[in-house]
Design an enzyme around this catalytic site. Structure first.
Site, PDB file in Angstrom:
ATOM      1  N   SER A  58       0.851  -1.197   0.000  1.00 13.11           N
ATOM      2  CA  SER A  58       0.000   0.000   0.000  1.00 13.11           C
ATOM      3  C   SER A  58       0.881   1.239   0.000  1.00 13.11           C
ATOM      4  O   SER A  58       1.988   1.230   0.548  1.00 13.11           O
ATOM      5  CB  SER A  58      -0.897   0.012   1.235  1.00 13.11           C
ATOM      6  OG  SER A  58      -1.506   1.277   1.422  1.00 13.11           O
ATOM      7  N   TYR A  74      -2.278  -0.924  10.048  1.00 12.23           N
ATOM      8  CA  TYR A  74      -2.389  -1.342   8.645  1.00 12.23           C
ATOM      9  C   TYR A  74      -1.114  -0.996   7.875  1.00 12.23           C
ATOM     10  O   TYR A  74      -0.548  -1.849   7.178  1.00 12.23           O
ATOM     11  CB  TYR A  74      -3.592  -0.652   7.997  1.00 12.23           C
ATOM     12  CG  TYR A  74      -3.731  -0.927   6.520  1.00 12.23           C
ATOM     13  CD1 TYR A  74      -4.237  -2.152   6.073  1.00 12.23           C
ATOM     14  CD2 TYR A  74      -3.363   0.030   5.571  1.00 12.23           C
ATOM     15  CE1 TYR A  74      -4.375  -2.408   4.715  1.00 12.23           C
ATOM     16  CE2 TYR A  74      -3.497  -0.224   4.218  1.00 12.23           C
ATOM     17  CZ  TYR A  74      -4.002  -1.440   3.798  1.00 12.23           C
ATOM     18  OH  TYR A  74      -4.119  -1.701   2.447  1.00 12.23           O
TER      19      TYR A  74
END
Length: 312
Positions: free
Chosen positions: A187, A200
């Site tokens: 990400s 995350y």
């Protein structure tokens, strides 16, 4: 010429060479088809099957379709059988390729023995580790996460353990055949410490470092292992944001990212996301970490999630 003058000339030359090299590397990203050419038979030359985790929707679904369109049979993995069966039918109807469905929930323990048994007879040329989960749809501080202990376990199982375990299952046969491709979806939040998405983003840093380390270990075996770190892609995880030049559809992102498959052990997958990654590196962290900015982000996501829920 005295020593001081020689020092500054040498320093200036080193700076020019350094940034010139950076500019040259960046310019290659503008022309992936020329700089990193991929033949039509590239993916099929790796093996007969592609395995895609988190394949029921979003980026995973797009990778599954892309692999089938490239000529590979596809194994779809996710926890929702109804969605997987629908994607499998669409792929088979569209491309005529074989599709195998494996229903599994990567947040739970002890799922990998069964997965390994179901994959053992397949000639796997491509693995896409796409499955991932957010601790919360609404960005928040770590201690504000609901059911924090359970969430920590689930996120690490899904985002970290799954990547390592799936590589453990698939890599040995790739090593024996001396060919294969592994794409691990990271990400853009892993580009720097990312408040409100702390857990995350940290798991996605693991994905990048793990991928880069594996590539160093197995590149000589003819295996490509790459971390792909997108920023904006319109998926359920991003509350289906409207698409634009920065926020891409899953299909457009995957099509772009596959052009960079030979571009190194990490890519942001598209030129606009590559530029975003570069910009994030030069913006002072004081600005990015300002509480008004962080809470503005939180409010923005809340509104987007609320709008999506109202539309269903």
């Amino acid at each position: 010429m005295d020593l001081k003058e020689l020092f500054f000339i040498s320093l200036g030359t080193a700076v020019i060479v350094y940034f010139g090299g950076k500019l040259l590397l960046f310019s290659r990203m503008l022309f992936p088809k020329i700089c990193f050419p991929v033949s039509k038979s590239f993916f099929t030359s790796m093996g007969e099957w592609a395995v895609v985790t988190g394949a029921s929707e979003g980026i995973g679904r797009a990778y599954a379709f892309a692999m089938a369109e490239q000529g590979l049979n596809v194994v779809l993995m996710s926890r929702t059988k109804v969605k997987l069966d629908q994607v499998a039918k669409e792929i088979n109807d569209t491309t005529g390729k074989k599709v195998k469905v494996i229903v599994t929930d990567f947040v739970t323990e002890n799922v990998f023995s069964d997965i390994e048994n179901q994959l053992k007879d397949l000639n796997i040329g491509v693995l896409v580790n796409n499955v991932g989960m957010l601790p919360s749809m609404i960005p928040c501080k770590f201690l504000e996460t609901a059911e924090l202990d359970q969430t920590i376990l689930k996120v690490i199982n899904c985002n970290v353990k799954t990547v390592a375990k799936m590589c453990k299952i698939v890599l040995p046969r790739m090593e024996n055949r001396r060919k294969g491709v592994i794409v691990n979806v990271s990400s853009g939040t892993a580009s720097l410490p990312f408040p409100m998405y702390t857990l995350y983003a940290a798991t996605k840093v693991f994905v990048e470092r793990f991928s880069q380390g594996l590539q160093a270990e197995y590149k000589s075996k003819g295996i490509i292992i790459q971390a792909v770190a997108p920023f904006g892609v319109s998926t359920r995880m991003t509350a289906y944001q409207e698409t634009n030049m920065v926020t891409l559809t899953p299909e457009d992102f995957v099509k772009s990212s596959l052009q960079y498959i030979r571009a190194g052990d990490k890519t942001h997958g598209s030129i606009c996301h590559i530029v975003m990654g570069w910009l994030l590196q030069i913006i002072p962290l004081k600005i990015l970490y300002a509480e008004p900015l962080l809470y503005s982000l939180q409010d923005y996501v809340k509104k987007k999630v609320a709008q999506r829920e109202c539309s269903f």
